[in-house]
Design a protein around this motif. Structure first.
Motif, PDB file in Angstrom:
ATOM      1  N   ASN A  87       0.825  -1.210   0.000  1.00 26.63           N
ATOM      2  CA  ASN A  87       0.000   0.000   0.000  1.00 26.63           C
ATOM      3  C   ASN A  87       0.863   1.265   0.000  1.00 26.63           C
ATOM      4  O   ASN A  87       0.587   2.214  -0.728  1.00 26.63           O
ATOM      5  N   ASP A  88       1.895   1.244   0.821  1.00 29.56           N
ATOM      6  CA  ASP A  88       2.764   2.415   0.964  1.00 29.56           C
ATOM      7  C   ASP A  88       3.902   2.315  -0.048  1.00 29.56           C
ATOM      8  O   ASP A  88       4.707   1.393   0.007  1.00 29.56           O
ATOM      9  N   PRO A  89       3.991   3.283  -0.963  1.00 30.53           N
ATOM     10  CA  PRO A  89       5.029   3.180  -2.000  1.00 30.53           C
ATOM     11  C   PRO A  89       6.446   3.200  -1.430  1.00 30.53           C
ATOM     12  O   PRO A  89       7.385   2.784  -2.106  1.00 30.53           O
ATOM     13  N   ASN A  90       6.592   3.667  -0.179  1.00 30.63           N
ATOM     14  CA  ASN A  90       7.928   3.686   0.416  1.00 30.63           C
ATOM     15  C   ASN A  90       8.330   2.355   1.033  1.00 30.63           C
ATOM     16  O   ASN A  90       9.485   2.163   1.394  1.00 30.63           O
ATOM     17  N   GLU A  91       7.362   1.468   1.170  1.00 33.60           N
ATOM     18  CA  GLU A  91       7.715   0.134   1.658  1.00 33.60           C
ATOM     19  C   GLU A  91       8.186  -0.685   0.455  1.00 33.60           C
ATOM     20  O   GLU A  91       7.629  -0.584  -0.633  1.00 33.60           O
ATOM     21  N   MET A 315       0.765  -8.527  -7.112  1.00 32.95           N
ATOM     22  CA  MET A 315      -0.301  -8.485  -6.119  1.00 32.95           C
ATOM     23  C   MET A 315      -0.203  -7.129  -5.443  1.00 32.95           C
ATOM     24  O   MET A 315       0.807  -6.809  -4.819  1.00 32.95           O
ATOM     25  N   PHE A 316      -1.240  -6.313  -5.609  1.00 30.88           N
ATOM     26  CA  PHE A 316      -1.192  -4.920  -5.139  1.00 30.88           C
ATOM     27  C   PHE A 316      -2.101  -4.732  -3.938  1.00 30.88           C
ATOM     28  O   PHE A 316      -3.289  -5.028  -3.994  1.00 30.88           O
ATOM     29  N   GLU A 317      -1.516  -4.222  -2.863  1.00 28.42           N
ATOM     30  CA  GLU A 317      -2.270  -4.066  -1.620  1.00 28.42           C
ATOM     31  C   GLU A 317      -3.090  -2.774  -1.591  1.00 28.42           C
ATOM     32  O   GLU A 317      -4.062  -2.673  -0.842  1.00 28.42           O
ATOM     33  N   GLY A 318      -2.700  -1.791  -2.404  1.00 27.54           N
ATOM     34  CA  GLY A 318      -3.228  -0.435  -2.214  1.00 27.54           C
ATOM     35  C   GLY A 318      -4.455  -0.112  -3.043  1.00 27.54           C
ATOM     36  O   GLY A 318      -5.184  -0.983  -3.497  1.00 27.54           O
ATOM     37  N   VAL A 319      -4.661   1.180  -3.228  1.00 28.53           N
ATOM     38  CA  VAL A 319      -5.805   1.691  -3.986  1.00 28.53           C
ATOM     39  C   VAL A 319      -5.288   2.658  -5.052  1.00 28.53           C
ATOM     40  O   VAL A 319      -4.191   3.201  -4.917  1.00 28.53           O
ATOM     41  N   PRO A 320      -6.074   2.895  -6.099  1.00 29.77           N
ATOM     42  CA  PRO A 320      -5.573   3.725  -7.207  1.00 29.77           C
ATOM     43  C   PRO A 320      -5.353   5.198  -6.831  1.00 29.77           C
ATOM     44  O   PRO A 320      -4.684   5.920  -7.555  1.00 29.77           O
ATOM     45  N   SER A 321      -5.896   5.626  -5.700  1.00 30.72           N
ATOM     46  CA  SER A 321      -5.871   7.057  -5.367  1.00 30.72           C
ATOM     47  C   SER A 321      -4.840   7.405  -4.286  1.00 30.72           C
ATOM     48  O   SER A 321      -4.824   8.524  -3.795  1.00 30.72           O
ATOM     49  N   TYR A 322      -4.006   6.443  -3.892  1.00 29.59           N
ATOM     50  CA  TYR A 322      -3.079   6.718  -2.796  1.00 29.59           C
ATOM     51  C   TYR A 322      -1.656   6.371  -3.179  1.00 29.59           C
ATOM     52  O   TYR A 322      -1.437   5.285  -3.722  1.00 29.59           O
ATOM     53  N   PRO A 323      -0.659   7.212  -2.902  1.00 30.32           N
ATOM     54  CA  PRO A 323      -0.795   8.535  -2.296  1.00 30.32           C
ATOM     55  C   PRO A 323      -1.437   9.575  -3.209  1.00 30.32           C
ATOM     56  O   PRO A 323      -1.851  10.622  -2.737  1.00 30.32           O
ATOM     57  N   ASP A 324      -1.510   9.291  -4.524  1.00 32.00           N
ATOM     58  CA  ASP A 324      -2.283  10.188  -5.388  1.00 32.00           C
ATOM     59  C   ASP A 324      -2.824   9.369  -6.564  1.00 32.00           C
ATOM     60  O   ASP A 324      -2.610   8.157  -6.643  1.00 32.00           O
ATOM     61  N   TRP A 329      -0.019   4.031 -12.279  1.00 30.24           N
ATOM     62  CA  TRP A 329       0.956   4.258 -13.364  1.00 30.24           C
ATOM     63  C   TRP A 329       2.370   4.254 -12.818  1.00 30.24           C
ATOM     64  O   TRP A 329       3.310   3.818 -13.480  1.00 30.24           O
ATOM     65  N   GLU A 330       2.513   4.670 -11.559  1.00 27.53           N
ATOM     66  CA  GLU A 330       3.803   4.583 -10.893  1.00 27.53           C
ATOM     67  C   GLU A 330       4.230   3.109 -10.795  1.00 27.53           C
ATOM     68  O   GLU A 330       5.382   2.750 -11.058  1.00 27.53           O
ATOM     69  N   VAL A 331       3.273   2.260 -10.435  1.00 31.87           N
ATOM     70  CA  VAL A 331       3.575   0.829 -10.283  1.00 31.87           C
ATOM     71  C   VAL A 331       3.889   0.198 -11.651  1.00 31.87           C
ATOM     72  O   VAL A 331       4.808  -0.616 -11.781  1.00 31.87           O
ATOM     73  N   VAL A 332       3.146   0.603 -12.664  1.00 34.00           N
ATOM     74  CA  VAL A 332       3.414   0.074 -14.019  1.00 34.00           C
ATOM     75  C   VAL A 332       4.848   0.408 -14.431  1.00 34.00           C
ATOM     76  O   VAL A 332       5.601  -0.453 -14.911  1.00 34.00           O
ATOM     77  N   ILE A 347     -11.374   2.791 -14.016  1.00 37.98           N
ATOM     78  CA  ILE A 347     -11.041   3.637 -15.167  1.00 37.98           C
ATOM     79  C   ILE A 347     -11.842   4.937 -15.123  1.00 37.98           C
ATOM     80  O   ILE A 347     -11.303   6.025 -15.308  1.00 37.98           O
ATOM     81  N   ARG A 348     -13.138   4.828 -14.823  1.00 37.46           N
ATOM     82  CA  ARG A 348     -13.964   6.043 -14.767  1.00 37.46           C
ATOM     83  C   ARG A 348     -13.506   6.971 -13.655  1.00 37.46           C
ATOM     84  O   ARG A 348     -13.484   8.191 -13.826  1.00 37.46           O
ATOM     85  N   ALA A 349     -13.118   6.402 -12.513  1.00 32.64           N
ATOM     86  CA  ALA A 349     -12.657   7.237 -11.408  1.00 32.64           C
ATOM     87  C   ALA A 349     -11.374   7.969 -11.808  1.00 32.64           C
ATOM     88  O   ALA A 349     -11.220   9.164 -11.537  1.00 32.64           O
ATOM     89  N   LEU A 350     -10.466   7.276 -12.468  1.00 30.50           N
ATOM     90  CA  LEU A 350      -9.195   7.899 -12.837  1.00 30.50           C
ATOM     91  C   LEU A 350      -9.370   8.901 -13.979  1.00 30.50           C
ATOM     92  O   LEU A 350      -8.649   9.891 -14.059  1.00 30.50           O
ATOM     93  N   ALA A 351     -10.341   8.644 -14.835  1.00 29.07           N
ATOM     94  CA  ALA A 351     -10.565   9.533 -15.976  1.00 29.07           C
ATOM     95  C   ALA A 351     -11.088  10.903 -15.529  1.00 29.07           C
ATOM     96  O   ALA A 351     -11.023  11.868 -16.282  1.00 29.07           O
ATOM     97  N   LYS A 352     -11.597  10.971 -14.322  1.00 26.32           N
ATOM     98  CA  LYS A 352     -12.063  12.262 -13.801  1.00 26.32           C
ATOM     99  C   LYS A 352     -10.897  13.161 -13.404  1.00 26.32           C
ATOM    100  O   LYS A 352     -11.049  14.351 -13.251  1.00 26.32           O
ATOM    101  N   GLU A 353      -9.723  12.527 -13.192  1.00 27.24           N
ATOM    102  CA  GLU A 353      -8.580  13.270 -12.674  1.00 27.24           C
ATOM    103  C   GLU A 353      -7.730  13.837 -13.801  1.00 27.24           C
ATOM    104  O   GLU A 353      -7.864  13.469 -14.952  1.00 27.24           O
TER     105      GLU A 353
END
Ligand code: ATP
Ligand code: MG
Length: 635
Positions: A87-91, A315-324, A329-332, A347-353
């Protein structure tokens, strides 16, 4: 040689024809050449949809974990099997090799055996997306226990209902979980659920957030010390091909959860074969499916399908909106992901940003994009194609269900030309049919009907746990000798399928059958609209009329609502016709969604028809608060 990997359209048609002309011979060849069996089958397939009874590879013996792990050890022992991104990109991310995975699964399997778990027992797994979850799933399979994974976002009452329905004696959970900036007290939810689950004798608790939590004497045990003590090898239990592998409850969009039962041999063959082809998986790829293992997508396309192919699965523990909103795309970029599989809701949630969140990252590693869970609307499809795929990565819009175990209708990337909103062609071995309400098959092109499947495929669910009658009534009673999916579809002039939504969501307006998906699609194309949902409500003259719930992109959208409503109806008239115009449009801040992110239209239907006294089971809702808001603002 069997056609394990399809590479061009000609080959697809040729293999498809072969697979439907003689399904038994086709699947036998695939099963024989690409999997390890302890004993071969006596019979490839026997079936009777009227009972219903379906058996694949009867008499065969195997263990699915030998196919997913052991057989890779000589050649892929040091290859990453599971790439865990916290979840935490620093871990730091964890690269769990096939050899590590073997050891971890064996230890976990031995812990379960020590707890008295036997072949055929049900084990409830209520864990967040941490490696222990995948390990626990495989450990159950190792010893022949039936896993029942419950998505760790479900409430205590939903969890209790699922534990009791399948009579689990043991629960695996964690002290808590991370979800973006929040922590969730998972163990507290389990404790509350277990007040109503007298059958549960032990709870094994993984440490994730390291908080001090109450542990019940004699019932609760910390997992890690037990794993440390356990022996690092465990003989695989030899299973019959038709022994149950797992129970998984459907996501709960439409009512009481159904515990779908999947068995071992056919499920393995189909999940692995679809994975290889639908994602055009190659040895050096890094594949990422963002679903949770608590859903069928995670079972088939994070765990079993990829591992049976010796793949590296993220296997991704986090959510698409954290930390931003750039996290995906950072993970990709970080792991050079080659295949990316997600849901339209994300996709719809991210397309709003803002696009800045994407443009910062190098996504050039991507080769295939996938979508699953709901119809993907045209606007979201184009956004995904343009901004994520840079018009270079085909999108596979994959239609399937918990019940089907694997992908059923889908393009094969670089093989099938794609069209937005079309799941395109049946996968190899799948024989779809469109039926009318009278039970007649609609042959030919340019027809809409109820989507059925005429012939068994290896990973079809075999029953509903404890309720075979419900299984028959739900899926096999609408049409003789057919599996009925509950979804509607349109077949176009070239034979492509477009899923139009659930049949329950079809609204008959003045005698016209209108699927909700194409209308929502049209509304969502309005520049001010982020998302929408359409339902029918009773109307004196038309029988039913359409009610639209619309979320705008900008909360403070200053334009006149009446004008917006007019523009939306104008747009629908242009795209579909005046028959599909909405009688009522309510602007809302959110839509009630299931925990898997699907719109729960059942509730919207009740509100639209002013019947809010009994909204039914809302325990699987992600955002119950929005229901109140919608009721208060209802027209
Ligand atoms: P429940 O059966 O409890 O109501 P659910 O149907 O949402 O829940 P799942 O098995 O997870 O549970 O979802 C399968 C359904 O999702 C399909 O029947 C279909 O309605 C929808 N679906 C999945 N993929 C697609 C897709 N690519 N296009 C359109 N619809 C899809
Ligand atoms: Mg369903």
């Amino acid at each position: 040689m069997s056609n394990y990997h399809i590479k061009h359209l000609e080959e697809y048609f040729q293999v498809y024809r072969k697979s439907v002309r003689n399904p038994e011979a086709f699947w036998e060849e695939i099963a024989e050449e690409h999997f390890v069996w302890r004993k071969k089958w006596n019979n490839v397939l026997s079936w009777d949809f009227s009972k219903p009874e379906i058996k694949w590879f009867e008499g065969a013996k195997l263990n699915i974990t030998e196919n997913c792990i052991d057989r890779h050890l000589p050649t892929r022992g040091d290859k990453t099997a599971i790439l865990f991104e916290p979840n935490d990109p620093n871990e730091e991310a964890q690269h769990i090799t096939y050899r590590d995975l073997h050891e971890r699964v064996c230890r976990m399997a031995n812990v379960l055996l020590d707890q008295g778990v036997k072949k055929g027992d049900r084990v409830c797994i209520y864990l967040p997306m941490i490696p222990e979850l995948a390990v626990a799933v495989l450990a159950c399979a190792r010893i022949g226990a039936i896993h029942s994974v419950v998505f760790a976002g479900f409430s205590s009452s939903a969890l209790a209902a699922r534990i009791n329905d399948s009579d689990c004696k043991i629960v695996l959970t964690s002290d808590g979980s991370y979800r973006g900036s929040k922590t969730i007290d998972l163990k507290g939810i389990v404790d509350k659920a277990l007040d109503n689950c007298p059958g549960v004798k032990s709870v094994l608790v993984a440490k994730r957030i390291n908080t001090d939590i109450p542990m019940k004497d004699g019932r609760d045990h910390w997992l890690q010390p037990l794993l440390d003590e356990a022996y690092a090898d465990c003989v695989a239990e030899i299973m019959d091909a038709e022994d149950p592998l797992f129970i998984l409850y459907t996501s709960g969009s439409t009512g009481k959860p159904k515990g779908m039962v999947h068995t071992t041999g056919g499920y393995m063959v189909y999940s692995a074969y679809t994975f290889k082809n639908v994602f055009q998986y190659r040895e050096e790829d890094v594949y990422w499916c963002t679903a949770d293992i608590g859903w069928i997508t995670g079972h088939s396309y994070i765990v079993y399908g990829p591992l049976a192919n010796g793949a590296t699965t993220v296997m991704f523990e986090g959510v698409p909106s954290y930390p931003d909103f750039g996290r995906f795309w950072e993970v990709v970029e970080k792991h050079k992901v080659t295949q990316f599989y997600t849901a339209p809701t994300a996709i719809r949630a991210l397309a709003k940003e803002n696009l800045e969140f994407i443009d910062k990252y190098d996504l050039s590693s991507l080769k295939v994009l996938g979508s699953v869970g709901e119809p993907i609307n045209e606007e979201a499809w184009h956004w995904y194609n343009t901004n994520v795929g840079k018009k270079n990565s085909p999108i596979v819009d994959t239609w399937w269900q918990t019940e089907t175990g694997g992908i059923m209708i889908t393009p094969i990337p670089y093989v099938t030309p794609t069209t937005p909103t079309y799941a395109t062609l049946p996968f190899i071995g799948i024989q779809p049919a469109l039926m009318d309400e009278e039970g007649k098959e609609l042959k030919g092109k340019q027809v809409s009907g109820r989507l059925c499947i005429k012939y068994p495929w290896p990973s079809i669910a075999r029953t509903i746990w404890g309720d075979h009658d419900r299984y028959r009534d739900t899926y096999f009673s609408a049409y003789k000798d057919m599996y009925f999916s509950g979804d509607g579809a349109f077949r176009d002039a070239v034979g492509y399928y477009r899923i139009t939504g659930r049949v329950d969501d079809v609204v008959i307006v003045s005698g016209h059958n209108l699927g909700t998906a194409p209308i929502e699609d049209s509304i969502n194309e309005h520049p001010a609209v982020a998302e929408s949902a359409i339902v029918g409500f009773p109307h004196d003259i038309k029988g039913n009329a359409l009610y639209g719930y619309v979320i705008l992109k900008e909360v403070g959208e200053s334009r006149n609502r009446e004008n917006l409503a007019k523009e939306i109806n104008q747009q629908i008239t242009e795209h579909i016709g005046p028959i599909a115009k909405l009688d009522k449009i309510q602007f809302v801040s959110g839509l009630p969604k299931t925990r898997s992110g699907k719109i729960m239209r059942r509730i919207l239907r009740k509100i639209a028809s002013k019947d809010t006294s009994n909204l039914g089971d809302t325990s699987t809702l992600l955002n119950p608060e929005v229901v109140e808001e919608i009721i208060n603002g209802a027209l």
